[in-house]
Motif scaffolding. Sequence first.
Motif, PDB file in Angstrom:
ATOM      1  N   PHE A 572       0.810  -1.224   0.000  1.00 15.15           N
ATOM      2  CA  PHE A 572       0.000   0.000   0.000  1.00 15.15           C
ATOM      3  C   PHE A 572       0.848   1.281   0.000  1.00 15.15           C
ATOM      4  N   PRO A 573       1.857   1.423   0.888  1.00 17.84           N
ATOM      5  CA  PRO A 573       2.639   2.676   0.887  1.00 17.84           C
ATOM      6  C   PRO A 573       3.361   2.942  -0.431  1.00 17.84           C
ATOM      7  N   GLU A 574       3.870   1.893  -1.084  1.00 15.95           N
ATOM      8  CA  GLU A 574       4.597   2.141  -2.344  1.00 15.95           C
ATOM      9  C   GLU A 574       3.640   2.531  -3.467  1.00 15.95           C
ATOM     10  N   ILE A 575       2.399   2.032  -3.394  1.00 19.19           N
ATOM     11  CA  ILE A 575       1.372   2.443  -4.367  1.00 19.19           C
ATOM     12  C   ILE A 575       1.088   3.938  -4.199  1.00 19.19           C
ATOM     13  N   LEU A 576       0.903   4.363  -2.944  1.00 18.15           N
ATOM     14  CA  LEU A 576       0.613   5.774  -2.679  1.00 18.15           C
ATOM     15  C   LEU A 576       1.777   6.659  -3.098  1.00 18.15           C
ATOM     16  N   GLN A 577       3.009   6.207  -2.821  1.00 16.05           N
ATOM     17  CA  GLN A 577       4.186   7.000  -3.191  1.00 16.05           C
ATOM     18  C   GLN A 577       4.244   7.216  -4.706  1.00 16.05           C
ATOM     19  N   LYS A 578       3.919   6.178  -5.438  1.00 19.80           N
ATOM     20  CA  LYS A 578       3.933   6.285  -6.914  1.00 19.80           C
ATOM     21  C   LYS A 578       2.914   7.329  -7.383  1.00 19.80           C
ATOM     22  N   ILE A 579       1.732   7.326  -6.761  1.00 18.52           N
ATOM     23  CA  ILE A 579       0.682   8.266  -7.177  1.00 18.52           C
ATOM     24  C   ILE A 579       1.058   9.697  -6.798  1.00 18.52           C
ATOM     25  N   LEU A 580       1.706   9.872  -5.640  1.00 18.55           N
ATOM     26  CA  LEU A 580       2.162  11.218  -5.259  1.00 18.55           C
ATOM     27  C   LEU A 580       3.132  11.773  -6.304  1.00 18.55           C
ATOM     28  N   GLU A 581       3.836  10.870  -6.975  1.00 15.38           N
ATOM     29  CA  GLU A 581       4.811  11.297  -7.989  1.00 15.38           C
ATOM     30  C   GLU A 581       4.164  11.525  -9.357  1.00 15.38           C
ATOM     31  N   ASP A 582       3.295  10.590  -9.797  1.00 10.26           N
ATOM     32  CA  ASP A 582       2.765  10.717 -11.171  1.00 10.26           C
ATOM     33  C   ASP A 582       1.302  11.187 -11.242  1.00 10.26           C
ATOM     34  N   LEU A 583       0.624  11.282 -10.079  1.00  9.77           N
ATOM     35  CA  LEU A 583      -0.760  11.781  -9.994  1.00  9.77           C
ATOM     36  C   LEU A 583      -1.748  10.940 -10.808  1.00  9.77           C
ATOM     37  N   LEU A 584      -1.458   9.644 -10.948  1.00 15.49           N
ATOM     38  CA  LEU A 584      -2.352   8.743 -11.700  1.00 15.49           C
ATOM     39  C   LEU A 584      -3.087   7.836 -10.713  1.00 15.49           C
ATOM     40  N   LEU A 585      -4.332   8.195 -10.404  1.00 14.97           N
ATOM     41  CA  LEU A 585      -5.079   7.524  -9.338  1.00 14.97           C
ATOM     42  C   LEU A 585      -5.586   6.139  -9.712  1.00 14.97           C
ATOM     43  N   HIS A 586      -5.606   5.811 -11.011  1.00 13.68           N
ATOM     44  CA  HIS A 586      -6.088   4.475 -11.387  1.00 13.68           C
ATOM     45  C   HIS A 586      -5.192   3.383 -10.800  1.00 13.68           C
ATOM     46  N   THR A 587      -3.944   3.747 -10.467  1.00 15.70           N
ATOM     47  CA  THR A 587      -3.024   2.774  -9.841  1.00 15.70           C
ATOM     48  C   THR A 587      -3.590   2.291  -8.508  1.00 15.70           C
ATOM     49  N   LEU A 588      -4.214   3.199  -7.750  1.00 17.30           N
ATOM     50  CA  LEU A 588      -4.811   2.817  -6.464  1.00 17.30           C
ATOM     51  C   LEU A 588      -6.009   1.898  -6.690  1.00 17.30           C
ATOM     52  N   CYS A 589      -6.820   2.194  -7.710  1.00 16.56           N
ATOM     53  CA  CYS A 589      -7.976   1.337  -8.023  1.00 16.56           C
ATOM     54  C   CYS A 589      -7.507  -0.069  -8.422  1.00 16.56           C
ATOM     55  N   ASP A 590      -6.482  -0.127  -9.272  1.00 15.26           N
ATOM     56  CA  ASP A 590      -5.935  -1.438  -9.681  1.00 15.26           C
ATOM     57  C   ASP A 590      -5.432  -2.212  -8.466  1.00 15.26           C
ATOM     58  N   TYR A 591      -4.777  -1.488  -7.544  1.00 13.70           N
ATOM     59  CA  TYR A 591      -4.244  -2.142  -6.341  1.00 13.70           C
ATOM     60  C   TYR A 591      -5.384  -2.677  -5.473  1.00 13.70           C
ATOM     61  N   LEU A 592      -6.432  -1.887  -5.259  1.00 11.46           N
ATOM     62  CA  LEU A 592      -7.546  -2.339  -4.413  1.00 11.46           C
ATOM     63  C   LEU A 592      -8.236  -3.562  -5.021  1.00 11.46           C
ATOM     64  N   TYR A 593      -8.342  -3.584  -6.348  1.00  5.67           N
ATOM     65  CA  TYR A 593      -8.932  -4.749  -7.013  1.00  5.67           C
ATOM     66  C   TYR A 593      -8.024  -5.971  -6.837  1.00  5.67           C
ATOM     67  N   GLU A 594      -6.725  -5.763  -6.976  1.00  7.30           N
ATOM     68  CA  GLU A 594      -5.766  -6.869  -6.768  1.00  7.30           C
ATOM     69  C   GLU A 594      -5.836  -7.368  -5.325  1.00  7.30           C
ATOM     70  N   LEU A 595      -5.948  -6.435  -4.380  1.00  6.04           N
ATOM     71  CA  LEU A 595      -6.029  -6.817  -2.961  1.00  6.04           C
ATOM     72  C   LEU A 595      -7.298  -7.636  -2.705  1.00  6.04           C
ATOM     73  N   ALA A 596      -8.420  -7.208  -3.277  1.00  5.37           N
ATOM     74  CA  ALA A 596      -9.692  -7.927  -3.085  1.00  5.37           C
ATOM     75  C   ALA A 596      -9.643  -9.320  -3.691  1.00  5.37           C
ATOM     76  N   THR A 597      -9.057  -9.451  -4.889  1.00  4.84           N
ATOM     77  CA  THR A 597      -8.983 -10.776  -5.535  1.00  4.84           C
ATOM     78  C   THR A 597      -7.965 -11.668  -4.822  1.00  4.84           C
ATOM     79  N   THR A 598      -6.879 -11.067  -4.314  1.00  4.50           N
ATOM     80  CA  THR A 598      -5.888 -11.848  -3.549  1.00  4.50           C
ATOM     81  C   THR A 598      -6.518 -12.333  -2.247  1.00  4.50           C
ATOM     82  N   PHE A 599      -7.354 -11.499  -1.641  1.00  3.65           N
ATOM     83  CA  PHE A 599      -8.057 -11.915  -0.422  1.00  3.65           C
ATOM     84  C   PHE A 599      -8.994 -13.088  -0.726  1.00  3.65           C
ATOM     85  N   THR A 600      -9.695 -13.018  -1.843  1.00  6.53           N
ATOM     86  CA  THR A 600     -10.624 -14.102  -2.206  1.00  6.53           C
ATOM     87  C   THR A 600      -9.870 -15.424  -2.347  1.00  6.53           C
TER      88      THR A 600
END
Length: 651
Positions: A572-600
């Motif tokens: 999670f922290p490295e995802i946020l750091q990347k977005i602070l640098e490139d301002l591309l929020l879809h990276t967070l959405c992709d991560y949350l989807y990956e987290l949900a599917t990994t949890f499943t």
Amino acid sequence: QFAFQENEIKLLTAEIERLKNFGCLGVSPSLEGLRDENAKLKYRLNFLKKSLQEERSKSAKSMININSCLQEIFGAAIQAAYPDLENPPLVVTPSQQPKFGDYQCNSAMGISQILLKTREQKVIPREIAEKIAKHIPANECIEKVEIAGPGFINVHLRKDFVSKQLSMLLINGVQPPAIGKRKKVVVDFSSPNIAKEMHVGHLRSTIIGESMCRLFEFAGYDVLRLNHLGDWGTQFGMLIAHLQDKFPDYLTVAPPIGDLQAFYKESKRRFDTEEEFKKRAYQCVVLLQSKNPDFIKAWNLICDVSRREFQKIYNCLDITIIERGESFYHEMMKDIVKEFEDKGFVEVDDGRKVVFVPGFPVPLTIMKSDGGYTYDTSDLAALKHRLCEEKGDILIYVVDSGQSVHFQTVFAAGQMIGWYDPKVTRVAHAAFGVVLGEDKKKFKTRSGDTVRLIDLLEEGLKRAMDKLKDKERDKVLTPEELKAAQTSVAFGCIKYADLSHNRLNDYVFSFDKMLDDRGNTAAYLLYAFTRIRAIARLANINEQMLRKAAREEVLILDHEKEWKLGKCILRFPEILQKILEDLLLHTLCDYLYELATTFTEFYDSCYCVEKDRQTGQIVKVNMWRLLLCEATATVMAKGFDILGIKPVQRM
């Protein structure tokens, strides 16, 4: 990040000692002055010590950015292996497959190229990788490294390190990574025009800007959210003239303007067809700009009608923003023109005052031939105010891609005149594409009109309720729970559909797709979140029991799915750091989807709660696995918060 404060504490301590010994130096300043100075220094010293203590305490609770840690480790190893190499490439990424470890350092290939070009040394990357691996310093996170293929360094993390980080996350909550000096961020977003309704075109700027503000606030920045309203200009002349005709007693009786859009269209039609009205409209502009009280009141009345309509939308979407429209900068514009003139940047072209910026073919028009100002002047005034008065360290303009050349020219003009240095201050245009209909053309109503944003939100609420009733949720939820689920799904889906696309691209608006509870949608993620939260509740484990377990239990990560989920949570922290640098929020959405599917995957393979098959009675609760559920939900909740999505406990 503490070095600066520690150094200042040393200097202040030395200064206090110097003041104590002032009499020995043969100087006799006023005793009161000496006491005052001493008191000020002591106050500053105590403030810094307290501040440093708080920063250290916060830093100790912060989630560790594992990628950054590994970059530091490999940076030190490369420096030790190749001390004469300047700026060697440092490439650390998560591994895509478990057989290649948890992370990979791929610097050896780049170093091989540099050695060949600069020193004419031909060294195969595998040898370089082996040399780097030998110089890896002692650390708490790496279990082992392996050299693979032509020179990849595969990194295996220590399980006790990952387990400890997960425990700290559960104890401290999701804390942002330490950022060092607290910087000020100014975000310009939404920015509709007075007397015009917000339409679907304002949706992206509003949603993206709000989410960026939430991210920077979470990361510890001081954020100023600005709404650069179109609240000044020649269009107000025709609006005020029409107001005078339609509601002649507007100064004493509030005019009942219900539909400002229709009011605007009426005044525009008259402006285009009635010559006398057009002349009067221009006179109204002059009187408004000269601050005539009656005309200022008319202007305020029109602005207030718009503000109320805008606020309805901001309330629906949970948007917080400060109004600072073009009118705010009006008095500054003459000084902007003078400053560019004084520095010799202004040329006169057909009566207009223009500024040519090197590298940009179209000049900025800072004054029209009739002496009026333009958007260029207004944007330059806003830029200077944000840099020089607000002292912004980072300025972000969330405006559509069609304005890219304009903003790049304005920013370059700001640099040219010396308002900021891009090496010190970051000024960025966070551009975005347009919203398309399902026919892949600009999103319009069937009659070809622009889609009103309020209509879109109301349609979203209706469709969300239809979807919930299709799933028969109205039979199991209370009316209050059903209403909360409707709002969460409707507005969450609209926001997520936008944020989950790369903002630089156009995206197709489709209620059917965004309300689908399969795939990378808010509907799927919100449902997954409520299921995760329900696991402990159904096992009769309350929050207090989970908190106690977090301090006492060791998170076992022996099963491959436990290990995979644990590592995914900590990214999670490295995802946020990347977005602070490139301002591309879809990276967070992709991560949350990956987290949900990994949890499943984890939940399907690892029993959290074991029940008797005959009776259904709980026979065993695997607490460490419930803690993994809790850690997943905690990170998802923070991700939702940054995206401006409100989950519910029951759906």
